[in-house]
Each structure stands twice: as structure tokens, then as C-alpha cells.
Scaffold this motif. Sequence first.
Motif, short mmCIF file in Angstrom:
data_model
loop_
_atom_site.label_atom_id
_atom_site.label_comp_id
_atom_site.label_asym_id
_atom_site.label_seq_id
_atom_site.Cartn_x
_atom_site.Cartn_y
_atom_site.Cartn_z
N PRO A 48 -4.93 -2.82 -1.52
CA PRO A 48 -6.08 -2.21 -0.86
C PRO A 48 -7.16 -1.90 -1.89
O PRO A 48 -6.85 -1.77 -3.08
CB PRO A 48 -5.48 -0.93 -0.24
CG PRO A 48 -4.27 -0.64 -1.06
CD PRO A 48 -3.74 -1.95 -1.53
N PRO A 49 -8.44 -1.80 -1.50
CA PRO A 49 -8.91 -1.81 -0.10
C PRO A 49 -9.28 -3.18 0.45
O PRO A 49 -9.45 -3.33 1.66
CB PRO A 49 -10.18 -0.94 -0.19
CG PRO A 49 -10.68 -1.18 -1.58
CD PRO A 49 -9.48 -1.39 -2.45
N PRO A 100 -5.59 3.08 -4.26
CA PRO A 100 -6.57 2.00 -4.09
C PRO A 100 -7.77 2.19 -5.01
O PRO A 100 -8.10 3.32 -5.39
CB PRO A 100 -6.98 2.13 -2.62
CG PRO A 100 -5.87 2.86 -1.96
CD PRO A 100 -5.31 3.78 -3.00
N SER A 118 -8.38 -7.13 -4.90
CA SER A 118 -8.50 -5.78 -5.49
C SER A 118 -7.43 -5.59 -6.56
O SER A 118 -6.32 -6.13 -6.45
CB SER A 118 -8.33 -4.71 -4.42
OG SER A 118 -9.37 -4.78 -3.47
N ASP A 138 0.85 -1.20 0.00
CA ASP A 138 0.00 0.00 0.00
C ASP A 138 0.88 1.24 0.00
O ASP A 138 2.09 1.14 -0.18
CB ASP A 138 -0.99 -0.01 1.17
CG ASP A 138 -0.32 0.22 2.53
OD1 ASP A 138 0.93 0.30 2.57
OD2 ASP A 138 -1.04 0.32 3.54
#
Length: 349
Positions: free
Chosen positions: A136-137, A239, A214, A99
Motif C-alpha cells: 500500500p497505498p 504504508p 510502492s 498490508d
Amino acid sequence: MKGAASTISVKSYLIYCYIKKDFEASFIRLIDKVTNGSRIEINQTGTTLYYQPGLLYGGVLEHDCSPHRSIGYYLESLLCLAPFMKHPLRIVLRGVTNDQVDPSVDVLKATALPLLKKFGIDGEGFELKITRRGMPPKGGGEVIFACPVRKVLRPIQSTDPGKIKRIRGTAYSVRVSPQIANRIVDSARSILNKFIPDIYIYTDHMKGTSSGKSPGFGLSLVAETTNGTFLGAELASNPQGQGTAVLPEELGLNCAKLLLEEIYRGGCVDSTNQSLVLLLMTLGQQDVSKVLLGPLSPYTIEFLRHLRSFFQIMFKIETKPSHEELQGGEKVLMTCVGIGFANLSKTIK
């Protein structure tokens, strides 16, 4: 209507607080798993935590991390604790692997593990492996971390970072076109080729169950010196559903610039692992340890205050201005005498 609006705002605030604190609760559960006899009490409003530490136990464990923070957030603490467990730690962590907030698993594997080996933490059971990537998310990634137990840490004398000899990296893409990783590599090389010729950036495109839940992509770069110093930099895409879309070419260029900035800062340890090396020096044998660092980050400065509070230890800090041998930013030579910490846990067979 005014009362209804205030009720909605209070509800949204409570939801925000829950989201914000969810990863902290997950971290507390992780610490409870790796220890034996810890006592944890949290008040009803979630504003006060009472923690009485137990024994570092280790063993074979699994933990589902909160998707609101990366697995790197949890790994940073495990890297500090794992060598002093009673049993060798082998843990499976599930969640977000890369992330924009915490150090990614890729960078920790490339920079933190070689650093631990300098203190004598090494062996067959020492690994950090990504089995599934999660962005993410929603996350969906999986990482295996295994670390052997050590009784004592050896002191280090690391004052010469050496010269950059090669750059390695990983351009990853999950649930997007595999071509994106190639575009990232081309843009990063357009800058780095002007600096050094020995560059190899792997492309890692995971499919199916290995690709998490994701979509996303990113790049992690590591520069290695002639004396075994590793300096890392990384960038990840925004994200899904948050912020503006990031072009792969732009991400590659920015990540290459971040690595060059890290090289300019220099030192024998990159800015991500400054606090880790200072902690291991503090816990080392009652002998002198020295390490040359780049400019201290605000996090490291606060961490030094914590070391003084908990271990009553203070570092000798000498600034080293840049010259022909030490090019780049001003360096800081950190010197201390370890407290002689020893892992006295004995395994009963």
C-alpha cells in the motif's frame, strides 16, 4: 466562511465514504464475475444492497482489487466458494499483496491451502502464486489462484495439534534496500532460536516490474507441527507517507513475538482460519467432524451466529483446560454433524 467550511467538511466526508466503500464495490464486482445469474441492486446513496445469488460458475478470470484492502480480503471469500464452482476456478487478482489489515497472500498460502487439503480439496490445479508484490497505498501486485472442483467434502477429526517441529518464513522487501530483509531475519531469529533450532526464513527482494508501485517491507512466519498443523503470524511496514517509520529490527522482533503468541494459543488451526474450518465442517458429509481450536476470536464467534442463521447448525463446544499434553492457552473442542452439501453442477462437454 462558515458555510464554505461546512461545504468542505461535507465534501471530505463524501470522499471518505467513497474510499471506505470502494473496496466493497470491488468485492461485489468480483462475486458477480465468479457467478452466473446474480442480481445486484444498490440504491443511489449506496446505503442499501439487494443481492440475489446466482450459480457459482468459475472459469478463467481476472480482477483488479481495490488498493484500499489487501488481496487477502478477496481471497478469504474465494477460498470458501472455489471448491463448489461449476468449472475449476483460475483467477488473476491484482492489487495489494501485503498490508496491516488483512491476511497476506503468504500466510494464506502457508496455512489455508494445507487446511483445504485435509477436506479433500487437492490436485494438480491447486495453487496460490505471487507473481508481483504490491505494497500500500498504490499496490501493483499480482497473484494467481487456481482451485479444482469437488463434489463433496470429507469430514475431519483433528484433535491433536502435535508439537512444533520447524518454523519457516519469508522476509520481503520491495523498492527498498535488499539489506532490510536480512536485518528483519536476524532480529526475528534472535528470539526464535531460543525456542527451536530448525528455522529458515527466506529473503524475497523483488526488482523492477515485480516490485509493485510502492516501497515497503515485512515478514510472514509459519510454525509447522508434527501432525501437519500450520500456525501463522505476520507484520508489514507502515504504508508510504502514513504513520511513523518502522525499523526492520523492531518489525522482526514483534513478528516473532506474534508467532509465539499464536503458538501459545495453539489448536489445530490458527486464529486466521478458524472461520474457514468451521464453514467447511458445516458443509461436509452427514458425519461427525471435530477440530481443536485455541481461544475463539470475536470474528469467529460472530461467524458461528451466521452459521446458525443460514444453515440451522449448532456446534458442540467443549473447553479443554491446559495441562501437560495441551500446553498454552485454554483450547476449545468444536464438534458438529455436516449438512451433507453436494456440488451438483455438471459440466457439459
